[in-house]
Design a protein around this motif. Structure first.
Motif, mmCIF file in Angstrom:
data_model
loop_
_atom_site.group_PDB
_atom_site.id
_atom_site.type_symbol
_atom_site.label_atom_id
_atom_site.label_comp_id
_atom_site.label_asym_id
_atom_site.label_seq_id
_atom_site.Cartn_x
_atom_site.Cartn_y
_atom_site.Cartn_z
ATOM 1 N N GLU A 17 1.082 -1.370 0.118
ATOM 2 C CA GLU A 17 -0.216 -0.238 -0.124
ATOM 3 C C GLU A 17 0.707 1.012 -0.182
ATOM 4 N N VAL A 18 2.890 0.830 0.557
ATOM 5 C CA VAL A 18 2.739 2.513 0.323
ATOM 6 C C VAL A 18 3.841 2.385 -0.639
ATOM 7 N N GLY A 19 3.501 1.526 -1.690
ATOM 8 C CA GLY A 19 4.253 1.493 -2.587
ATOM 9 C C GLY A 19 5.913 0.221 -2.559
ATOM 10 N N MET A 20 5.521 -0.404 -1.784
ATOM 11 C CA MET A 20 7.243 -1.173 -1.973
ATOM 12 C C MET A 20 6.839 -2.310 -3.100
ATOM 13 N N SER A 21 8.045 -2.887 -3.308
ATOM 14 C CA SER A 21 8.093 -2.999 -4.190
ATOM 15 C C SER A 21 8.262 -4.827 -3.839
ATOM 16 N N ILE A 22 7.715 -5.497 -4.424
ATOM 17 C CA ILE A 22 8.334 -7.204 -4.439
ATOM 18 C C ILE A 22 9.553 -7.528 -3.877
ATOM 19 N N GLN A 23 10.266 -6.875 -4.469
ATOM 20 C CA GLN A 23 11.693 -7.470 -3.743
ATOM 21 C C GLN A 23 11.797 -6.808 -2.541
ATOM 22 N N GLN A 24 11.473 -5.701 -2.577
ATOM 23 C CA GLN A 24 11.651 -4.466 -1.412
ATOM 24 C C GLN A 24 11.509 -5.571 -0.135
ATOM 25 N N ILE A 25 9.698 -5.609 -0.591
ATOM 26 C CA ILE A 25 9.066 -6.652 0.571
ATOM 27 C C ILE A 25 9.663 -8.119 1.137
ATOM 28 N N GLU A 26 10.139 -8.717 0.519
ATOM 29 C CA GLU A 26 11.668 -9.504 0.463
ATOM 30 C C GLU A 26 12.453 -9.433 1.366
ATOM 31 N N GLN A 27 12.704 -8.828 1.385
ATOM 32 C CA GLN A 27 14.520 -8.003 1.924
ATOM 33 C C GLN A 27 13.775 -7.275 3.305
ATOM 34 N N VAL A 28 12.555 -6.092 3.247
ATOM 35 C CA VAL A 28 12.045 -6.996 4.872
ATOM 36 C C VAL A 28 11.412 -7.759 5.315
ATOM 37 N N LEU A 29 10.956 -8.653 5.270
ATOM 38 C CA LEU A 29 10.325 -9.672 5.737
ATOM 39 C C LEU A 29 11.564 -11.091 6.155
ATOM 40 N N ALA A 30 12.821 -10.570 5.615
ATOM 41 C CA ALA A 30 14.043 -11.514 6.252
ATOM 42 C C ALA A 30 14.585 -11.236 7.190
ATOM 43 N N GLU A 31 14.224 -9.519 7.081
ATOM 44 C CA GLU A 31 15.142 -8.780 8.597
ATOM 45 C C GLU A 31 14.251 -8.770 9.882
ATOM 46 N N ASP A 72 12.341 -11.379 10.162
ATOM 47 C CA ASP A 72 12.589 -13.090 10.109
ATOM 48 C C ASP A 72 13.800 -13.216 11.403
ATOM 49 N N GLU A 73 14.813 -12.558 10.987
ATOM 50 C CA GLU A 73 16.077 -12.015 11.911
ATOM 51 C C GLU A 73 15.844 -11.811 13.004
ATOM 52 N N GLY A 74 14.408 -10.868 13.213
ATOM 53 C CA GLY A 74 14.168 -9.862 14.617
ATOM 54 C C GLY A 74 15.146 -8.821 14.199
ATOM 55 N N ASP A 75 15.634 -8.330 13.111
ATOM 56 C CA ASP A 75 16.477 -6.631 13.217
ATOM 57 C C ASP A 75 14.986 -6.033 12.749
ATOM 58 N N SER A 76 14.805 -4.925 13.784
ATOM 59 C CA SER A 76 13.857 -4.524 13.731
ATOM 60 C C SER A 76 14.464 -3.012 13.063
ATOM 61 N N GLU A 77 16.009 -3.250 13.595
ATOM 62 C CA GLU A 77 16.592 -1.506 13.203
ATOM 63 C C GLU A 77 16.796 -1.463 11.768
ATOM 64 N N GLU A 78 17.186 -2.651 10.838
ATOM 65 C CA GLU A 78 17.152 -2.682 9.571
ATOM 66 C C GLU A 78 15.871 -2.529 9.004
ATOM 67 N N VAL A 79 14.538 -2.886 9.834
ATOM 68 C CA VAL A 79 12.864 -3.151 9.148
ATOM 69 C C VAL A 79 12.813 -1.915 8.984
ATOM 70 N N LEU A 80 13.417 -1.117 10.130
ATOM 71 C CA LEU A 80 12.851 0.723 10.117
ATOM 72 C C LEU A 80 13.353 1.698 9.408
ATOM 73 N N TYR A 81 14.931 0.852 9.267
ATOM 74 C CA TYR A 81 15.346 1.190 7.942
ATOM 75 C C TYR A 81 14.564 1.272 6.456
ATOM 76 N N TYR A 82 14.149 -0.375 5.829
ATOM 77 C CA TYR A 82 13.316 0.222 4.662
ATOM 78 C C TYR A 82 12.738 0.950 5.020
ATOM 79 N N LEU A 83 11.432 1.196 6.185
ATOM 80 C CA LEU A 83 10.638 1.668 5.644
ATOM 81 C C LEU A 83 10.601 2.937 5.784
#
Length: 353
Positions: free
Chosen positions: A55-69, A71-82
């Motif tokens: 809904e906020v315009g992320m590509s499938i590839q970007q979403i894949e990266q966010v989900l991977a982070e 899954d690894e519990g890296d909230s800092e990286e998730v925040l960076y992608y957002l």
């Protein structure tokens, strides 16, 4: 839940859910007897996350990266992608504003001309394209992520003959002095880096926010000054709404933009300043092109091609061009040369603008 149930709940089509499954973003269990997809609470939550990010315009590839982070519990990286996605959306907003302005010029031109000149319309479109290329072609050739951990040490290291950070603390103190911040005001630092300038405002009890294109610089800043709100962003698409800051400061950052990009940066800074807003730039620059040529010639005579190369690797401003733009756009200006290459430029707009 089966696929139709979760599709109804999340207000998407079963086809959309199957698409995300084909892309490997979700992997629901399947009933052994009939092979119907069965969505657990975990899969439902994951699917809801995917839909929100789309809904906020992320590509499938970007979403894949966010989900991977995630899954690894890296909230800092998730925040960076957002935050990165927010910066992308603001950049698109700036681009659309430029396109609308170009269309307005075309419409006004078409209305005012008895016989429409398509050459003129073509030039307007070409100018829009050139501006967009200037905005999008910037890249970090200096690898500030790599410099972040040692940056504070770098600026205090005295070099023998050519020291770009000479008078570093002096000029940052002067920026604070020239801006004269008031307790009720909100400021912005562009290219906040590790927070050395913003920290001076914070020490006076002034609310200041910061942007930088380097996530590692922002990490260093957050460690030193967790109270400061920071965002991923740059001069060419400032990730804030119009007219929301009383003042803007920037130090040792503008010289990483080409002359054309500097003008776009000034336009962006004026956009986010309130009427009566102030701007203070502390940066490496020359009074004009004649002084630049003379300065480089001095180093050439001394056989220091290494210093000439270092200067030409960046884009030290022509101060006269900055002043010309500021004054033509309604600002009252003040300047001071701190040393051979370090200058202060101050601008204040009318509160009626």
């Amino acid at each position: 839940m089966h696929i139709k149930e979760i599709a109804d709940k999340l207000k998407v089509s079963p086809r959309t859910i199957r698409f995300y499954e084909e892309k490997g973003l979700i992997s629901p269990d399947k009933n052994d007897e009939n092979q119907y997809r069965v969505f657990t609470d975990k899969e439902a939550w994951r699917l809801q996350t995917i839909i929100s990010l789309r809904e906020v315009g992320m590509s499938i590839q970007q979403i894949e990266q966010v989900l991977a982070e995630m899954d690894e519990g890296d909230s800092e990286e998730v925040l960076y992608y957002l935050e990165l996605q927010r910066a992308v959306i603001f950049a698109e907003q700036v681009r659309l504003k430029q396109v609308i302005n170009t269309l307005d010029h075309m419409i006004n031109h078409y209305k005012s001309e008895s016989s429409c000149s398509w050459e003129s319309l073509w030039e307007l479109a070409a100018q829009c394209k050139r501006t967009e290329l200037e905005r999008t072609n910037w890249m970090d050739r200096w690898n500030f992520d790599k410099q972040a951990a040692s940056y504070d040490q770098q600026v205090q290291t005295v070099q023998e003959s050519f020291h770009v950070h000479k008078d570093y603390d002096k000029v940052l103190d002067k920026v604070l002095e020239w801006i004269r911040p008031q307790n009720h005001e909100i400021g912005l630092e562009i290219g906040i880096g590790t927070g050395n300038l913003a920290g001076r405002f914070l020490g006076r009890g002034i609310q200041i926010k910061g942007i930088d294109q380097s996530k590692e610089m922002l990490k260093q800043c957050k460690q030193k000054y967790p109270e400061i709100e920071t965002r991923i962003g740059n001069f060419l698409a400032i990730p804030f709404t119009d007219h929301c800051f009383d003042f803007i400061v920037t130090s040792y950052a503008l010289h990483h933009l080409t002359p054309e990009q500097k003008i776009l940066a000034l336009e962006e800074m004026q956009r986010v300043l309130k009427p009566g807003g102030r701007l203070c730039i502390a940066d490496l620059m020359f009074i004009d092109e004649q002084e630049r040529a003379s300065y480089l010639e001095q180093w050439k005579q001394r056989g220091r091609k290494d210093i000439i190369k270092q200067i030409e690797d960046e884009f030290y401003a022509d101060r006269s061009q900055l002043l010309d733009w500021l004054q033509k756009n309604g600002a009252r200006t003040q300047i001071e040369q701190i040393n051979e290459i370090l200058h202060l430029v101050y601008a204040q707009w009318s509160s009626k603008s």
